[in-house]
Design an enzyme around this catalytic site. Structure first.
Site, PDB file in Angstrom:
ATOM      1  N   LEU A  97     -20.645  12.662  18.471  1.00 37.24           N
ATOM      2  CA  LEU A  97     -22.056  12.362  18.267  1.00 37.24           C
ATOM      3  C   LEU A  97     -22.864  13.599  18.647  1.00 37.24           C
ATOM      4  O   LEU A  97     -22.579  14.240  19.668  1.00 37.24           O
ATOM      5  CB  LEU A  97     -22.505  11.180  19.136  1.00 37.24           C
ATOM      6  CG  LEU A  97     -22.176   9.769  18.651  1.00 37.24           C
ATOM      7  CD1 LEU A  97     -22.548   8.754  19.728  1.00 37.24           C
ATOM      8  CD2 LEU A  97     -22.891   9.440  17.354  1.00 37.24           C
ATOM      9  N   ASP A  98     -23.861  13.947  17.839  1.00 34.31           N
ATOM     10  CA  ASP A  98     -24.733  15.064  18.190  1.00 34.31           C
ATOM     11  C   ASP A  98     -25.377  14.810  19.552  1.00 34.31           C
ATOM     12  O   ASP A  98     -25.580  13.651  19.948  1.00 34.31           O
ATOM     13  CB  ASP A  98     -25.835  15.217  17.148  1.00 34.31           C
ATOM     14  CG  ASP A  98     -25.307  15.682  15.803  1.00 34.31           C
ATOM     15  OD1 ASP A  98     -24.226  16.305  15.769  1.00 34.31           O
ATOM     16  OD2 ASP A  98     -25.975  15.414  14.781  1.00 34.31           O
ATOM     17  N   PRO A  99     -25.728  15.877  20.292  1.00 27.33           N
ATOM     18  CA  PRO A  99     -26.365  15.682  21.603  1.00 27.33           C
ATOM     19  C   PRO A  99     -27.597  14.778  21.561  1.00 27.33           C
ATOM     20  O   PRO A  99     -27.810  13.972  22.477  1.00 27.33           O
ATOM     21  CB  PRO A  99     -26.736  17.111  22.022  1.00 27.33           C
ATOM     22  CG  PRO A  99     -25.704  17.962  21.353  1.00 27.33           C
ATOM     23  CD  PRO A  99     -25.447  17.305  20.023  1.00 27.33           C
TER      24      PRO A  99
END
Length: 302
Positions: A46-48
């Site tokens: 998951l992206d930050p």
């Protein structure tokens, strides 16, 4: 002599509700430290800035991560119309703008082109490798990237709500390798108004759902030790999509040593099918069924 791993030999999945501002790798490292596990990994980055379900595998469960990574996943996300950014999300600078705003009917009419088996170009700021380097590293260095389109299966893409003319909330269910940011970018271009993601949340992944997921605050307050052990889901949870062949006691040692051994076939399993062998409900091995026997490709410690 093999190197002895430090930590506890625990196995299973901890389902984490990842908050924004933390990388997926940081979540895995924190869980591994907290639970003092020998090894850990996760199923699908998951992206930050994204939130939601991150399945963290510990111990023997890391061997079945591909079955979660390859499974369908669901996302709820918000698109901001009128702006395209360098990163296709709110973290990047605006590179193009438009005064146009789509109607609900216009959005609905554009969505079918993004369902089914499509080709998708990943964002420039992504983990895709280009000549051995990550695309986001090259993009940060100012390189203009021409990434190749990749196949993606989109099972579902629906408009959920329209908070205001500038925003739309959508839900997507897709296969491995899908970038929600690319969907927002390409949908904005198709509608002629441009767009980028401002909020992204993964709501389920394969057999795992957010209900019962542990929060970051709970992980931080747990301290090191066994406090989170009761929250672990068995590694067998990741194998629900495969036929289960039960095996006699005499086959357990053979399978764990990597040898083909007799199993009791699951209903409907055919020669060459991938299946898993169990004894008393515990996974012994994953492999290919060959007429009364299982030839293991992955084996699990007792």
């Amino acid at each position: 002599m093999g190197r002895t791993r430090k930590g506890r030999a625990i196995s299973g999945f901890l389902i984490v509700d990842k908050p924004a501002g933390i990388t997926s790798t940081s979540v895995v490292n924190k869980v591994r430290w907290t639970m003092q596990a020998q090894k850990a990994g996760h199923a699908g980055t998951l992206d930050p800035a994204a939130t939601g379900l991150l399945a963290v595998a510990l111990g023997e469960a890391t061997k079945v991560l591909p079955y979660v990574t390859d499974a369908l996943k669901a996302y709820e996300f918000t698109i901001r119309w009128g702006q395209e950014t360098a990163t296709d999300d709110a973290e990047g600078e605006v590179v193009r703008a438009s005064d146009l705003r789509p109607t609900d009917a216009g959005i609905e009419a554009a969505l079918p082109a993004f369902r089914g088996d499509i080709l998708q170009v990943p964002p420039a700021f992504s983990a895709v490798k280009v000549d051995g380097e990550r695309a986001y590293d090259l993009a940060r260095d100012g390189e203009v990237l021409e990434l190749s389109a990749r196949p993606l299966h989109v099972r579902k893409l629906d408009l959920l709500s329209r908070p205001d003319p500038d925003h739309a909330v959508l839900e997507m269910v897709c296969g491995k390798g899908g970038y929600v940011r690319s969907i927002a970018r390409d949908l904005g271009r198709a509608l002629g108004c441009l767009g980028h993601v401002t909020r992204l949340r993964r709501t389920w992944s394969g057999p795992f759902a957010l209900s019962g997921a542990i929060t970051w605050a709970e992980i931080e307050s747990a301290g090191q030790g066994e406090a989170l052990d009761a929250r672990l889901l068995p590694l067998e949870t990741a194998l629900v999509g495969l036929p289960e062949c039960r095996c006699p006691e005499a086959s357990v040692a053979l399978l764990r040593n990597g040898a083909a051994a007799p199993v009791f076939p699951a209903e409907g399993v055919e020669w060459g099918d991938e299946a898993w062998a169990s004894r008393d409900g515990r996974a012994v091995a994953v492999g290919h069924y060959e007429g009364g026997t299982l030839r293991p490709t992955r084996v699990f410690a007792a």
